[in-house]
Design an enzyme around this catalytic site. Sequence first.
Site, PDB file in Angstrom:
ATOM      1  N   HIS A 146     -19.702 -31.173 -37.962  1.00  0.00           N
ATOM      2  CA  HIS A 146     -19.846 -31.522 -39.532  1.00  0.00           C
ATOM      3  C   HIS A 146     -19.396 -30.303 -40.317  1.00  0.00           C
ATOM      4  CE1 HIS A 146     -22.150 -34.749 -38.145  1.00  0.00           C
ATOM      5  NE2 HIS A 146     -23.157 -34.164 -37.601  1.00  0.00           N
TER       6      HIS A 146
HETATM    7  O1  VJV Z   1     -30.225 -37.352 -42.214  1.00  0.00           O
HETATM    8  C1  VJV Z   1     -30.126 -36.247 -42.727  1.00  0.00           C
HETATM    9  C2  VJV Z   1     -29.992 -35.869 -44.120  1.00  0.00           C
HETATM   10  C3  VJV Z   1     -31.439 -35.867 -44.519  1.00  0.00           C
HETATM   11  C4  VJV Z   1     -31.969 -34.636 -45.554  1.00  0.00           C
HETATM   12  C5  VJV Z   1     -32.770 -33.538 -44.847  1.00  0.00           C
HETATM   13  N1  VJV Z   1     -33.873 -34.507 -44.111  1.00  0.00           N
HETATM   14  C6  VJV Z   1     -34.409 -33.274 -43.449  1.00  0.00           C
HETATM   15  C7  VJV Z   1     -33.369 -35.477 -43.181  1.00  0.00           C
HETATM   16  C8  VJV Z   1     -32.440 -36.291 -43.864  1.00  0.00           C
HETATM   17  C9  VJV Z   1     -30.165 -36.807 -45.206  1.00  0.00           C
HETATM   18  N2  VJV Z   1     -29.519 -35.140 -41.772  1.00  0.00           N
HETATM   19  C10 VJV Z   1     -29.513 -35.253 -40.319  1.00  0.00           C
HETATM   20  C11 VJV Z   1     -28.367 -34.297 -39.770  1.00  0.00           C
HETATM   21  C12 VJV Z   1     -28.026 -34.295 -38.541  1.00  0.00           C
HETATM   22  C13 VJV Z   1     -27.236 -33.401 -37.903  1.00  0.00           C
HETATM   23  C14 VJV Z   1     -26.787 -33.880 -36.579  1.00  0.00           C
HETATM   24  C15 VJV Z   1     -25.935 -32.542 -36.152  1.00  0.00           C
HETATM   25  C16 VJV Z   1     -25.132 -33.092 -34.748  1.00  0.00           C
HETATM   26  O2  VJV Z   1     -25.775 -33.266 -33.869  1.00  0.00           O
HETATM   27  O3  VJV Z   1     -24.042 -33.977 -35.102  1.00  0.00           O
HETATM   28  C17 VJV Z   1     -23.958 -32.024 -34.361  1.00  0.00           C
HETATM   29  C18 VJV Z   1     -24.631 -30.466 -34.054  1.00  0.00           C
HETATM   30  C19 VJV Z   1     -30.848 -35.068 -39.737  1.00  0.00           C
HETATM   31  N3  VJV Z   1     -31.298 -35.801 -38.959  1.00  0.00           N
HETATM   32  C20 VJV Z   1     -32.612 -35.436 -38.571  1.00  0.00           C
HETATM   33  C21 VJV Z   1     -32.825 -34.259 -39.275  1.00  0.00           C
HETATM   34  N4  VJV Z   1     -31.674 -34.228 -39.991  1.00  0.00           N
HETATM   35  C22 VJV Z   1     -33.880 -33.399 -39.276  1.00  0.00           C
HETATM   36  C23 VJV Z   1     -33.760 -32.196 -39.761  1.00  0.00           C
HETATM   37  C24 VJV Z   1     -34.999 -31.246 -39.952  1.00  0.00           C
HETATM   38  C25 VJV Z   1     -36.109 -31.854 -39.170  1.00  0.00           C
HETATM   39  C26 VJV Z   1     -36.366 -33.044 -38.611  1.00  0.00           C
HETATM   40  C27 VJV Z   1     -35.159 -33.849 -38.879  1.00  0.00           C
HETATM   41  C28 VJV Z   1     -34.982 -30.016 -40.338  1.00  0.00           C
HETATM   42  C29 VJV Z   1     -36.072 -29.255 -40.356  1.00  0.00           C
HETATM   43  C30 VJV Z   1     -37.059 -29.670 -39.766  1.00  0.00           C
HETATM   44  N5  VJV Z   1     -37.279 -30.795 -39.347  1.00  0.00           N
HETATM   45  C31 VJV Z   1     -38.556 -28.852 -39.608  1.00  0.00           C
HETATM   46 ZN    ZN Z   2     -25.344 -35.083 -33.311  1.00  0.00          ZN
END
Ligand code: VJV
Ligand code: ZN
Length: 393
Positions: A146
Amino acid sequence: ESGVTRPKGYNVSFHCNPEMEKYHFGQNHPMKPWRLALSKSLIYSYGMSFAMDNYISRTATYEELAGFHSTDYLDFLGTVLPEPVPRDLESQNPDLRFNLGGSDCPLFEGLYDYCSMSAGTAMDAARKICSNQSDIAIAWGGGLHHAKKAEASGFCYINDIVLAILQLLRFYPRVLYIDIDVHHGDGVEEAFFSTDRVMTVSFHKYDPNNFFPGTGALEDNGPKNEHNPGSHHAFNVPLNDGITDEQYKWLFDRVIGDVVAKFRPGAIALQCGADSLAGDRLGRFNLQVQGHGACVEFCKEKNIPMILFGGGGYTPRNVARAWTYETSIAIEYNKKIDPTLPQHAPWRDHFRHDTLFPTLEQTLGEPRQNRNPQKRLQEIVQHVTEQLRFVQA
Ligand code: VJV
Ligand code: ZN
Ligand code: CA
């Protein structure tokens, strides 16, 4: 004595940096670099290191990172310090510079070093392919698809895949990028949007308003302007929850089979994100280790030099299973591998079930409902076939 022997007629190299495993994204963050330690430990317990050239990769230099990223961004990445007070999950600062410091891409101790190590493993892998010293080069610490030129995104800060492909392009006229992470490979797609020398194909869960990053529709095939060389060189396979091994394999073989036949890549970069497996903390699919691995096997059978990258994967025990099985495929040990996990492993209890191939019931309790009608999958294959007609043979 492990019974694992080198594959005949070709070389596999394994690139890692054990320092990477020690970094922390913060409490409860889904990305856990120690999954790399767990994976390597399982791979080595099977004795697979004897069948590969094993390298501890060096960190990538600033100049190397600048091969893709802007120096403004790199300078900031190199100087930002971790937040003294843990930020509240919901109170995201809306004006984060370069998208750094939110909950997805937190600032943590040693962030810049962690990034240069991930990039270092990927670039070392690429160099081994370019020098013909390896036919398959493995970099499970890479795959951070990403990251943008001047922006962090979705747990990714430096796009090691783009850097590795740029290396491959010095030696190979055409490179095929394939991405089986459950998320859309948007950073790699964007980086090579305007060239016909890289074709990108991502398979992912697609739900623009509810699943990250929201891009990667079937109709997005590169620049809409027909005069742009990159048009028709991006492929997207948008999927819904619960896809099975059988369906995924069918799609992968059809799509990648046709793409390879038409595009004739000199090298393949395969991102093996393990969050497409059933039971992943962030994933939505019903894939098993066998189905995920079948994609690696299909690519290997094309006999084209290949880099295997890691990527996502948020249930570490399953990540380790998938990348271990895929390492065995690279060294042609998969047909002989003992499905029972090695007895002598200290972390054996961590795996819950002592098999490399847990059943869906073992991983999930109850499988996720499959929302992928076969009719839709056929439409996808047909769309790809039509788009490929525009690609110069
Ligand atoms: O969905 C999102 C973005 C948000 C804003 C931030 N919040 C936490 C979640 C919603 C819109 N981000 C995704 C990013 C996924 C990245 C995937 C990477 C790869 O596998 O493709 C390659 C290495 C997302 N999904 C889930 C989370 N973020 C998430 C983030 C956290 C969390 C729980 C879920 C960050 C910190 C903590 N918990 C403590
Ligand atoms: Zn992924
Ligand atoms: Ca993907």
